[in-house]
Design an enzyme around this catalytic site. Structure first.
Site, PDB file in Angstrom:
ATOM      1  CG  ASN A 102      -4.656  -2.519 -13.513  1.00 34.65           C
ATOM      2  OD1 ASN A 102      -3.520  -2.523 -13.052  1.00 34.65           O
ATOM      3  ND2 ASN A 102      -5.640  -1.846 -12.966  1.00 34.65           N
ATOM      4  NE  ARG A 428       4.651  -7.237  -5.496  1.00 35.29           N
ATOM      5  CZ  ARG A 428       4.756  -8.055  -6.533  1.00 35.29           C
ATOM      6  NH1 ARG A 428       5.831  -7.991  -7.298  1.00 35.29           N
ATOM      7  NH2 ARG A 428       3.809  -8.934  -6.822  1.00 35.29           N
ATOM      8  NE  ARG A 458       3.732 -14.678 -11.197  1.00 37.30           N
ATOM      9  CZ  ARG A 458       2.558 -15.214 -11.554  1.00 37.30           C
ATOM     10  NH1 ARG A 458       1.885 -14.733 -12.569  1.00 37.30           N
ATOM     11  NH2 ARG A 458       2.071 -16.241 -10.897  1.00 37.30           N
ATOM     12  CG  HIS A 488       1.887 -11.900   0.555  1.00 32.89           C
ATOM     13  ND1 HIS A 488       0.750 -11.361   1.119  1.00 32.89           N
ATOM     14  CD2 HIS A 488       2.134 -11.159  -0.558  1.00 32.89           C
ATOM     15  CE1 HIS A 488       0.324 -10.351   0.386  1.00 32.89           C
ATOM     16  NE2 HIS A 488       1.142 -10.200  -0.640  1.00 32.89           N
ATOM     17  CE1 TYR A 521       0.435   0.643  -5.115  1.00 33.99           C
ATOM     18  CE2 TYR A 521       0.974  -1.326  -3.887  1.00 33.99           C
ATOM     19  CZ  TYR A 521       0.878  -0.660  -5.088  1.00 33.99           C
ATOM     20  OH  TYR A 521       1.211  -1.296  -6.253  1.00 33.99           O
ATOM     21  NE  ARG A 618      -7.029  -3.514  -5.294  1.00 34.77           N
ATOM     22  CZ  ARG A 618      -5.788  -3.945  -5.085  1.00 34.77           C
ATOM     23  NH1 ARG A 618      -5.010  -3.312  -4.236  1.00 34.77           N
ATOM     24  NH2 ARG A 618      -5.337  -5.011  -5.703  1.00 34.77           N
ATOM     25  CG  HIS A 646      -1.951  -2.917  -0.749  1.00 37.75           C
ATOM     26  ND1 HIS A 646      -0.955  -3.305   0.105  1.00 37.75           N
ATOM     27  CD2 HIS A 646      -1.874  -3.760  -1.810  1.00 37.75           C
ATOM     28  CE1 HIS A 646      -0.288  -4.324  -0.409  1.00 37.75           C
ATOM     29  NE2 HIS A 646      -0.835  -4.626  -1.574  1.00 37.75           N
TER      30      HIS A 646
END
Length: 760
Positions: A102, A428, A458, A488, A521, A618, A646
């Protein structure tokens, strides 16, 4: 968990709050009298006494926490899991690796972006009152402290691992037999991947790749006083293990130490005078405007190439590094030696501890979790008939299986002769995902298939270029969304020829269509058969494939960037207007990050009107709860556990006419104003109850929950003697299993003729 962390070594409890991400390093408290309208601050004291207490100034920087610093605090909470003895040992090692990974991404994305602003001489202050340069300085202060604590925790973990027979040795601890075995292993399996590079007048300083670990070796020829340098890259990116096994047991030595002590292989006939180990991080903010791009694919490929050569933003070295060589490295890499060079008292590149965490020792890991099949989908009937009869089905991943729900939805769509078309977004996914196979199969079966691939996701750009090419070669209509906006949204539209005409079936989710992350997730999804939502989905895909926006009216779905932010602000204001003692207002938001200043301001206004506000955030969160007269009715809770939180949920009590919304959007300025997002209402009473149960379970968590304090710090909750010590994620696993058992029992009762009730 892409994706969903502070104690001293040996502590079993959190005795002190994590240092706050405060507006000022000298004063972490906010006094209400300092947050008054700017016009009243200039009045003389005598006149001020005659006035009623002015309302607080909701634009005061003191009310807004910094995005970068609150994210760093989240990473501190992740790191805390590495120290928590309630967590199995190898899972603790995994959390240490996650914290390291991270932080690498933080430097690549956030520090990289801030450095670009500094270079562009941006002096504009954020809503929390900081310039880009000030943000970098405060982040660096936090990172140096965080980094020191991480190495202390790793030291404790190594001791705990040793007690379990997992030993990380220094090279000087190896016996002569061990050294001989390791040297042979290195020579046979790694040495061919190593390429030394000279640094001298004939060989300029070499290119150093992102996140690479390197040796800077000082050499000279025998009987020659002139010294030279060479750079040797540790070939981890080429597949070499960072932790080289010694013998047959779980004994390991760091690869760079093996290389450093066998440099005679690389430099025969030369005298090795010494070596230094260093690691670099490059900026990942290399996106260019696509406004005038003739070929977006070529633009993204060019951007990826530029990223390889992007400026370096961090240099990591070990303590005791030769000051001359340290200075030369900083100069060659164009870094400020005082600010951008970080000394790490331990192991560089802690993300590589994933290798240790992956050891197959079940007793040192969490119990394996097997997602259940959703109760409504435990049937061999057509999934479209099931959805049509139910109207809507709520999916809770990873508690309920992705493979038997979302993947099944696409698998049956690909082969069902009545399905005419499939449209979906891909932000993704995995190259091994069966979703790609189902889409290709659908196209081969003559169905119209259109996929909106986000090339600018990204760190997944290269993978998305490959999958887009693969889909196009199969005859699928691939587009890349709307110019200037990232797509997105997580949505699938299936058009089917039902007995009464063309009908639309839709999946809307909070997470990516990624079978691997769906197991780690925590996300929500909705399979829905609804005419208006189907029409909205059609309009959305027409927008995504053409970019044309005029007169697109959405009936049920809330879309960003055109509608969603305005709708959220209106709903927050409505909650304040409807609030009274007989019908108290209540807002619950659950998301990854709450950063948009307009949303934060609206929440403050609602809280001041008396509305109760619960925020399950989060990581980054600008809100400060518990401030007298402003946010006393607010609480902010962060859940950190085995699954990465998530899901995005927006709840409004709405005077008793409750609203539940789920979708892809966090309350961040970029999501609400610069991305295509989809949020859908959930209207079935039972599905609403399921979401309510999930939210209440997390708000009541006493194991994995961290609660923000008024100064912006976090304190980890601890269960009292009469409270359930299990985490909300453990309880949600149990709830999913219980639903499954209840449905199984109901089916058995029906089979025996006893009847029963519809449980979900």
């Amino acid at each position: 968990m892409n994706s969903g962390e502070n104690k001293e070594i040996g502590y079993n409890e959190m005795t002190d709050p994590i240092p706050a991400a405060t507006p000022s390093s000298s004063d972490s408290s906010v006094k209400l009298e300092t947050i008054v309208p700017k016009t009243s601050r200039s009045k003389p004291p005598a006149e001020s006494k005659k006035l009623l207490a002015p309302p607080p100034d909701l634009d005061a920087p003191e009310l807004y926490l910094n995005r970068e610093l609150t994210w760093l605090q989240f990473n501190q909470r992740v790191l805390n899991e590495a120290l928590d003895e309630r967590t199995p040992l190898l899972e603790r090692v995994k959390f240490a690796a996650i914290a390291g990974s991270n932080l690498d991404e933080f430097f690549m994305k956030r520090i990289g972006g801030l450095k670009q602003q500094v270079a562009a001489k941006v002096l504009e202050r954020t809503v929390d009152g900081r310039t880009p340069a000030e943000q970098i300085r405060e982040c660096y202060t936090f990172v140096r402290r965080h980094q020191k604590e991480k190495q202390q925790i790793l030291g404790q973990l190594r001791q705990d691992l040793k007690q379990q027979g997992i030993v990380i040795l220094g090279y000087d601890q190896l016996s002569s037999e061990d050294r001989e075995q390791v040297r042979k292993d290195y020579y046979d399996n790694i040495y061919p991947l190593v390429t030394p590079q000279s640094i001298d007048p004939a060989h300029p300083f070499p290119f150093i790749s992102n996140l690479s670990l390197n040796l800077l070796v000082t050499l000279r020829y025998e009987n020659d006083q002139e010294q030279s340098l060479a750079r040797v890259k540790v070939p981890i990116s080429a597949g070499a293990p960072r932790f080289l096994r010694v013998g047959q047991q779980n004994r390991f030595v760091l690869l760079e130490q093996v290389m450093a002590n066998n440099l005679d292989m690389l430099f025969p006939g030369m005298e090795v005078l010494g070596y230094e180990i260093f690691r670099v991080t490059r900026n990942a903010n290399t996106e260019r405007s696509q406004e005038h791009a003739d070929d977006l694919l070529a633009l993204i490929e060019s951007t990826l190439q530029e990223r390889r050569f992007a400026p370096i933003v961090r240099l990591e070295v070990l303590p005791g590094t030769d000051p001359v060589l340290r200075g030369r490295l900083a100069a060659e890499l164009d870094l400020d030696e005082e600010e951008d060079v970080f000394e790490v008292e331990g192991i560089l590149g802690t993300r590589d501890f994933f290798e240790i965490a992956a050891l197959n020792i079940p007793e040192l890991k969490d119990r394996v979790h097997h997602p259940i099949d959703h109760p409504a989908l435990q049937s061999s009937r057509s999934i479209f008939h099931i959805i049509r009869d139910a109207g809507a089905i709520l999916l809770q991943h990873p508690y309920e299986a992705f493979s038997s729900s979302v993947e099944r939805f696409l698998r049956e769509a690909a082969t069902d002769p009545k399905v005419r078309g499939i449209k979906m977004t891909l932000y993704r996914t995995s190259s091994r995902s069966p979703i790609l196979d189902y889409l290709i199969q659908a196209a081969q079966n003559g169905k119209q298939v259109a996929v909106v691939v986000e090339l600018k996701a990204r760190f997944d750009e290269a993978a998305n270029i490959r999958l887009a090419t693969r889909l196009e070669e199969a005859g699928i209509h691939v587009t890349y969304g709307v110019v200037g906006l990232k797509t997105h949204a997580k949505i699938i539209l299936v058009v089917r020829q039902d007995y009464n005409g063309l009908r639309r079936y839709v999946h809307i989710g909070t997470g990516n269509y990624h079978p691997e992350t769906s197991r780690i997730y925590s996300d929500l999804g909705l399979l829905v058969y609804d005419k208006e939502i189907g029409q909205d989905a059609t309009e959305l895909f027409n927008y995504l494939t053409t970019g044309y926006t005029p007169k697109r009216n959405y009936q049920r779905l809330l879309m960003a960037p055109k509608v969603l932010k305005k709708a959220l602000l209106e709903k927050i204001a409505r909650e304040a207007e409807l609030h009274d003692r007989q019908s108290p207002g209540h807002i619950i938001f659950k998301m990854n990050a709450l950063e948009d200043a307009d949303v934060v301001r609206a929440l403050y206004q609602a809280a001041m009107a008396g509305v109760k506000i619960d925020l399950l955030i989060r990581d980054s969160c600008r809100v400060r709860p518990g401030l007298k007269g402003i946010s006393e009715n607010m609480r902010v809770i962060s859940i950190v556990g085995r699954f990465l939180e998530h899901a995005r949920v927006y709840y409004f009590r709405n005077g008793g006419q409750e609203e539940y919304l789920i979708g892809s959007a966090d309350a961040m300025k970029r999501n609400l104003e610069s991305r295509v997002e989809v949020v859908t209402p959930v209207e079935d009473p039972q599905l609403r109850q399921d979401i309510h149960t999930m939210l209440e379970t997390q708000l009541g968590d006493r194991r994995s929950a961290w609660e923000m304090q008024p100064d912006g710090s976090y304190q980890q909750r601890r269960p009292q003697a009469d409270e359930d010590p299990r985490s909300s994620q453990e309880l949600l696993i149990e709830l999913a299993a219980r639903r499954n058992k209840d449905v199984t029992r109901l089916k058995k009762r029906k089979a025996k003729g006893f009847g029963g009730r519809n449980l979900r």
